[in-house]
Scaffold this motif. Structure first.
Motif, PDB file in Angstrom:
ATOM      1  N   MET A   1       0.831  -1.200   0.000  1.00 30.11           N
ATOM      2  CA  MET A   1       0.000   0.000   0.000  1.00 30.11           C
ATOM      3  C   MET A   1       0.870   1.256   0.000  1.00 30.11           C
ATOM      4  O   MET A   1       0.647   2.185  -0.765  1.00 30.11           O
ATOM      5  N   LYS A   2       1.909   1.224   0.866  1.00 27.14           N
ATOM      6  CA  LYS A   2       2.804   2.391   0.921  1.00 27.14           C
ATOM      7  C   LYS A   2       3.443   2.641  -0.434  1.00 27.14           C
ATOM      8  O   LYS A   2       3.557   3.782  -0.881  1.00 27.14           O
ATOM      9  N   GLN A   3       3.824   1.524  -1.057  1.00 27.47           N
ATOM     10  CA  GLN A   3       4.444   1.622  -2.385  1.00 27.47           C
ATOM     11  C   GLN A   3       3.541   2.377  -3.354  1.00 27.47           C
ATOM     12  O   GLN A   3       3.972   3.298  -4.035  1.00 27.47           O
ATOM     13  N   THR A   4       2.295   1.947  -3.367  1.00 26.68           N
ATOM     14  CA  THR A   4       1.351   2.540  -4.314  1.00 26.68           C
ATOM     15  C   THR A   4       1.178   4.024  -4.041  1.00 26.68           C
ATOM     16  O   THR A   4       1.180   4.842  -4.962  1.00 26.68           O
ATOM     17  N   ILE A   5       1.063   4.355  -2.764  1.00 25.94           N
ATOM     18  CA  ILE A   5       0.875   5.762  -2.435  1.00 25.94           C
ATOM     19  C   ILE A   5       2.118   6.554  -2.824  1.00 25.94           C
ATOM     20  O   ILE A   5       2.034   7.653  -3.377  1.00 25.94           O
TER      21      ILE A   5
ATOM     22  N   GLU B   1      -3.297  -9.640  -5.350  1.00 29.99           N
ATOM     23  CA  GLU B   1      -2.176 -10.338  -4.705  1.00 29.99           C
ATOM     24  C   GLU B   1      -1.205  -9.316  -4.170  1.00 29.99           C
ATOM     25  O   GLU B   1      -0.468  -8.734  -4.949  1.00 29.99           O
ATOM     26  N   PRO B   2      -1.129  -9.000  -2.945  1.00 28.40           N
ATOM     27  CA  PRO B   2      -2.008  -9.377  -1.834  1.00 28.40           C
ATOM     28  C   PRO B   2      -3.292  -8.549  -1.875  1.00 28.40           C
ATOM     29  O   PRO B   2      -3.339  -7.547  -2.587  1.00 28.40           O
ATOM     30  N   LEU B   3      -4.268  -8.920  -1.084  1.00 30.25           N
ATOM     31  CA  LEU B   3      -5.544  -8.217  -1.135  1.00 30.25           C
ATOM     32  C   LEU B   3      -5.415  -6.827  -0.529  1.00 30.25           C
ATOM     33  O   LEU B   3      -5.112  -6.669   0.651  1.00 30.25           O
ATOM     34  N   LEU B   4      -5.604  -5.831  -1.361  1.00 30.73           N
ATOM     35  CA  LEU B   4      -5.586  -4.444  -0.885  1.00 30.73           C
ATOM     36  C   LEU B   4      -6.773  -3.729  -1.481  1.00 30.73           C
ATOM     37  O   LEU B   4      -7.171  -3.998  -2.609  1.00 30.73           O
TER      38      LEU B   4
ATOM     39  N   VAL C   1      -2.524  14.743  -5.244  1.00 31.84           N
ATOM     40  CA  VAL C   1      -3.146  13.658  -4.472  1.00 31.84           C
ATOM     41  C   VAL C   1      -2.954  13.924  -2.987  1.00 31.84           C
ATOM     42  O   VAL C   1      -1.951  14.463  -2.552  1.00 31.84           O
ATOM     43  N   ALA C   2      -3.969  13.558  -2.252  1.00 31.10           N
ATOM     44  CA  ALA C   2      -3.883  13.664  -0.804  1.00 31.10           C
ATOM     45  C   ALA C   2      -4.388  12.363  -0.220  1.00 31.10           C
ATOM     46  O   ALA C   2      -5.376  11.807  -0.690  1.00 31.10           O
ATOM     47  N   VAL C   3      -3.684  11.871   0.785  1.00 31.59           N
ATOM     48  CA  VAL C   3      -4.101  10.623   1.414  1.00 31.59           C
ATOM     49  C   VAL C   3      -4.940  10.960   2.636  1.00 31.59           C
ATOM     50  O   VAL C   3      -4.568  11.799   3.441  1.00 31.59           O
ATOM     51  N   GLU C   4      -6.094  10.319   2.727  1.00 30.74           N
ATOM     52  CA  GLU C   4      -6.943  10.524   3.901  1.00 30.74           C
ATOM     53  C   GLU C   4      -7.093   9.193   4.612  1.00 30.74           C
ATOM     54  O   GLU C   4      -7.455   8.207   3.997  1.00 30.74           O
ATOM     55  N   PRO C   5      -6.840   9.178   5.892  1.00 24.45           N
ATOM     56  CA  PRO C   5      -7.088   7.924   6.609  1.00 24.45           C
ATOM     57  C   PRO C   5      -8.578   7.706   6.760  1.00 24.45           C
ATOM     58  O   PRO C   5      -9.340   8.629   6.992  1.00 24.45           O
ATOM     59  N   GLY C   6      -8.985   6.470   6.598  1.00 24.68           N
ATOM     60  CA  GLY C   6     -10.404   6.168   6.708  1.00 24.68           C
ATOM     61  C   GLY C   6     -10.812   5.986   8.149  1.00 24.68           C
ATOM     62  O   GLY C   6      -9.995   6.002   9.066  1.00 24.68           O
ATOM     63  N   LEU C   7     -12.115   5.811   8.345  1.00 26.63           N
ATOM     64  CA  LEU C   7     -12.641   5.662   9.696  1.00 26.63           C
ATOM     65  C   LEU C   7     -12.203   4.335  10.299  1.00 26.63           C
ATOM     66  O   LEU C   7     -11.818   4.265  11.459  1.00 26.63           O
TER      67      LEU C   7
ATOM     68  N   GLY D   1      -9.783   1.991   9.034  1.00 28.79           N
ATOM     69  CA  GLY D   1      -8.639   1.359   8.412  1.00 28.79           C
ATOM     70  C   GLY D   1      -8.630   1.325   6.902  1.00 28.79           C
ATOM     71  O   GLY D   1      -7.785   0.674   6.314  1.00 28.79           O
ATOM     72  N   GLU D   2      -9.566   2.002   6.237  1.00 28.85           N
ATOM     73  CA  GLU D   2      -9.463   2.057   4.786  1.00 28.85           C
ATOM     74  C   GLU D   2      -8.493   3.163   4.379  1.00 28.85           C
ATOM     75  O   GLU D   2      -8.184   4.051   5.153  1.00 28.85           O
ATOM     76  N   THR D   3      -8.058   3.082   3.147  1.00 29.79           N
ATOM     77  CA  THR D   3      -7.228   4.140   2.611  1.00 29.79           C
ATOM     78  C   THR D   3      -8.015   4.876   1.545  1.00 29.79           C
ATOM     79  O   THR D   3      -8.494   4.276   0.599  1.00 29.79           O
TER      80      THR D   3
END
Ligand code: SF4
Lengths: 398, 154, 186
Positions: free
Chosen positions: B1-5, B76-79, B16-22, B24-26
């Motif tokens: 996930m970090k890689q993708t971001i 692979e893996p589930l994200l 782009v801005a990353v928001e943490p979900g309520l 644990g979602e991204t």
């Protein structure tokens, strides 16, 4: 020279065949327009929306609990899976978990629902191809599941079994006996079904190689569930992203190789066997305890408390009049329903009603590939492809 | 996930801005709506091979009235990654992603039908759930629940 | 009296219409117009456990031209209304309509922009079956009600009733300034 070429190129007119909206094979309300060149399908156009009931809009006007009956009517062949999916989503939004006993009961409900759904799909698919007997044989067992459901929750079809934070009723001994009885009788019914269909020459010829769909295409189209597994990918949310304690059960995920109608049929039949396996494990290990969370801001208190204590009465009234207070935020929660990934995307603004509720139906993306899938097949094959995709209009159009 | 971001911020920089979900979602907010196709292609080639869902939310009081939601899944893996795309104005228009994901075809038609968001370069942008020449877009907030269904009133 | 006394028990006299109605009663050919969840219960009704054929109405015909009883099951949306009307028009007289389920009778709990609130605003309905979904027994009861109606009502009475229905519908639509959905559609 050019003149001769012209003559070869002359083609007859294409014939347009309308299927639906009321047509025996469309089981529900789809409209398919096929363009035929002789008997071969050259192009097809699908129209949907004949069962669009505005569920998402209605959800914005209802409290979280009151949306549960609407989920029954999404995929009405396995209502109970939708109930579970929705309440899991709301529980995720609230950040709670149902008690262990309720989780096992939900697993039992889900697997029974899955069997019921696959019975309909396989049976109807066979009827469309012309094998009426298999439908009559296997449908008897669906009736047994209905009996279990009506003991579990009081309704045969529109179950509304789950509540936010648990389930509405406990299983009694008689129901458990009925489920055990069903589990002993059902495997032989699957054998019977397989004896009638799997090696049946006509069935095999009518389904093998029909509607073949490659894995890349399937992923591009957003396939999930049995149709994706038939295309050869071992993808099951129960294994990959376990919810409700599915990691504690032993079961296998069947896959196909070619992704055609026959593979889909085999995957569904095998899934019924695996569901029986899960049920056998679940029914033996039901933990003791409450079936619904004891937080009276979320779940209704016991009836005795409501009648005898003032706290019970007040919390009952508040819950019925106002509903559950959810924190502001957005969540997406997916479960493996009988047809594929059933997701609920809930946007909450902190009130008792969802700001926006989105149902991600499994068959919407699957059906969007129908046009591409039937190209080059015969008209009769379109019927068997449609049956194997298991399109449920209530879920498709919402 | 970090890689993708990391990849997304590398390509799209400030937009782009990353928001943490309520829970644990991204969530990723993409502010530049003209680059949505690029972003989808980038995500598709980096593991997020499935577009699970495409929908919209209407916020009539905000400056960006509509928010498109692209729900992505890596196998692979589930994200899971949810890309949000705020859109300005009454009748916004945005690039279609149906050439990147075939499944987007019908989803975009549905969003057009229900919200009136138009998609550029869409192969067949027609209403899908309501009939042709229906007036209004039902899932907009100002649309009444009963719509023009006179039978509801009596 | 009359011919019966003269010929003994070999002859039975009756009115022609009664005889025809009696014959018609046990050979209803239903046309299932199933759209939603109720159609699934209909499948149960037809399958081995409940078995509609015990009541002489099992010859399902999916073509409206061959059937004389339409069972409308499931939500009828406004997009579906023109289709339903057309199918009703294609059926040959005499024809009967059963509205099965809350949605068909009154719109059920889908009180929204897309759902027709009860099909009795577009077709003359003979029997309503309640429930959401009705149990198969209840649907069978609906079929039996139709059989009773077929037996008791002569065709002339029926025609009068249907004409009165359409007149009332016209008046109602005129008063409320309601445009039927298929006019909007076309
Ligand atoms: S009456 Fe109930 S079960 Fe029947 S179609 Fe309507 S919602 Fe479904």
């Amino acid at each position: 020279m050019t003149d001769i070429k012209k003559e070869i190129d002359i083609k007859t007119d294409r014939m347009i065949v309308n299927m639906g909206p009321s047509h025996p094979v469309t089981h529900g309300t789809l409209h398919i327009v096929l363009e035929l060149e002789g008997e071969t399908i050259e192009a097809s156009h699908t129209n949907i929306g004949y069962l669009h009931r505005g569920v998402e809009k209605l959800g914005e006007y209802r409290t979280y609990q009151k949306f549960i009956p609407f989920t029954d009517r999404l995929n009405y062949t396995s209502s109970i899976n939708n109930n579970v999916g929705y309440t899991l989503a709301v529980e995720k939004l609230l950040g709670i978990q149902s008690p262990p006993r309720a989780q096992v009961l939900e697993v039992i409900a889900c697997e029974l629902g899955r069997i019921a759904d696959h019975i309909v799909c396989v049976g109807i698919n066979a009827v469309d191809i012309g094998a009426f007997t298999a439908f009559l044989y296997i449908f008897k067992y669906r009736e047994l599941i209905y009996d279990i459901f009506s003991r579990m929750c009081g309704a045969r079809l529109t179950t509304s079994y789950t509540r936010i934070g648990g389930v509405s009723r406990d299983l009694d001994d008689e129901t458990i006996r009925m489920i055990r009885d069903f589990l002993t009788r059902f495997p032989s019914a699957i054998d019977e079904l397989e004896a009638l269909l799997t090696k049946n020459r006509i069935f095999y010829d009518r389904t093998r190689g029909i509607g073949e769909f490659s894995l890349e295409n399937a992923i591009q189209y957003g396939y999930t569930g049995p149709c994706l597994r038939a295309a050869g990918l071992e993808w099951d949310l129960r294994k990959k992203m376990p919810y409700l304690g599915y990691e504690n059960y032993e079961f296998e995920v069947p896959t196909g190789t070619r992704g055609d109608v026959y593979d889909r049929y085999l995957v569904r039949v095998e899934e019924m066997r695996q569901s029986v396996r899960i049920l056998e494990q679940a029914i033996e290990n039901i933990p003791e305890g409450p079936v619904i969370i004891q937080d009276h801001k979320i779940a209704l208190p016991q009836k005795e408390d409501v009648y005898n204590t003032i706290e019970g009465l007040v919390s009952h009234m508040k819950l019925v009049m106002e509903g559950v207070q959810a924190p502001a935020g957005e969540i997406y929660c997916a479960t493996e329903a009988a047809n594929g990934e059933l997701g609920f995307y809930i946007v909450s603004d902190g009130g008792t009603k969802p700001y926006r509720i989105r149902v991600r139906p499994p068959c919407f993306p699957i059906f969007s590939s129908f046009d591409e899938q039937v190209q080059g097949h015969m008209v009769a094959d379109a019927v068997s492809i449609l049956g194997s995709l298991n399109i449920i209009a209530g879920e498709l159009d919402r | 996930m970090k890689q993708t971001i990391g990849l997304l911020t590398k390509y799209f920089g400030d937009s782009v801005a990353v928001e943490p979900g309520l829970r644990g979602e991204t969530f990723i907010k993409l502010k530049d709506e003209s680059r949505i196709r690029e972003a989808m292609e980038l995500l598709r080639d980096n593991g997020f091979s499935m577009l699970i869902d495409l929908t919209a939310v209407h916020y009539p009081k905000r400056e960006h009235e509509f928010e498109l939601i692209y729900n992505m899944l890596a196998m692979e893996p589930l994200l899971r990654l949810i890309v949000k795309l705020p859109l300005k104005g009454e009748k916004p228009e945005v690039e279609s992603v149906s050439s990147v994901f075939k499944t987007a075809n019908w989803y975009e038609r549905e969003v057009y039908d229900m919200f009136g968001v138009r998609f550029k370069n869409h192969p067949n942008l027609k209403r899908i759930l309501m009939w042709e020449n229906y007036e209004g877009h039902p899932l907009r907030k100002e649309f009444p629940l009963e719509g023009d269904n006179l039978h509801c009133y009596d | 009296m009359g011919i019966e006394t003269a010929l003994g028990n070999t002859i039975l006299t009756t009115q022609l219409s009664k005889l025809v109605n009696w014959a018609r009663k046990y050979s209803l050919w239903p046309m299932p117009f199933g759209t939603a969840c109720c159609a699934i219960e209909f499948m149960s009704m037809q399958a081995s456990h409940f078995d509609l054929s015990r009541f002489g109405a099992e010859a399902m015909r999916f073509s409206p031209r061959q059937s004389d009883m339409m069972m409308v099951m499931g939500t009828v949306t406004r997009k579906m209304v023109p289709v339903l009307r057309k199918i009703y028009a294609q059926m040959a007289e005499p024809k009967w309509v059963i509205a099965v389920g809350a949605c068909t009778c009154s719109g059920g709990f889908f009180r929204s922009y897309a759902v027709q609130q009860g099909i009795d605003r577009i077709l003359p309905v003979d029997v309503y079956v309640n429930g959401c979904p009705p149990r198969p027994e209840n649907m069978i009861r609906g079929v039996m009600e139709i059989q009773k109606l077929v037996e008791q009502e002569s065709l002339i009475d029926r025609k009068k009733r249907i004409t009165a229905f359409y007149e009332e519908l016209e008046k109602m639509n005129y008063e409320t300034d309601y445009r039927p959905a298929d006019k909007i559609l076309r």
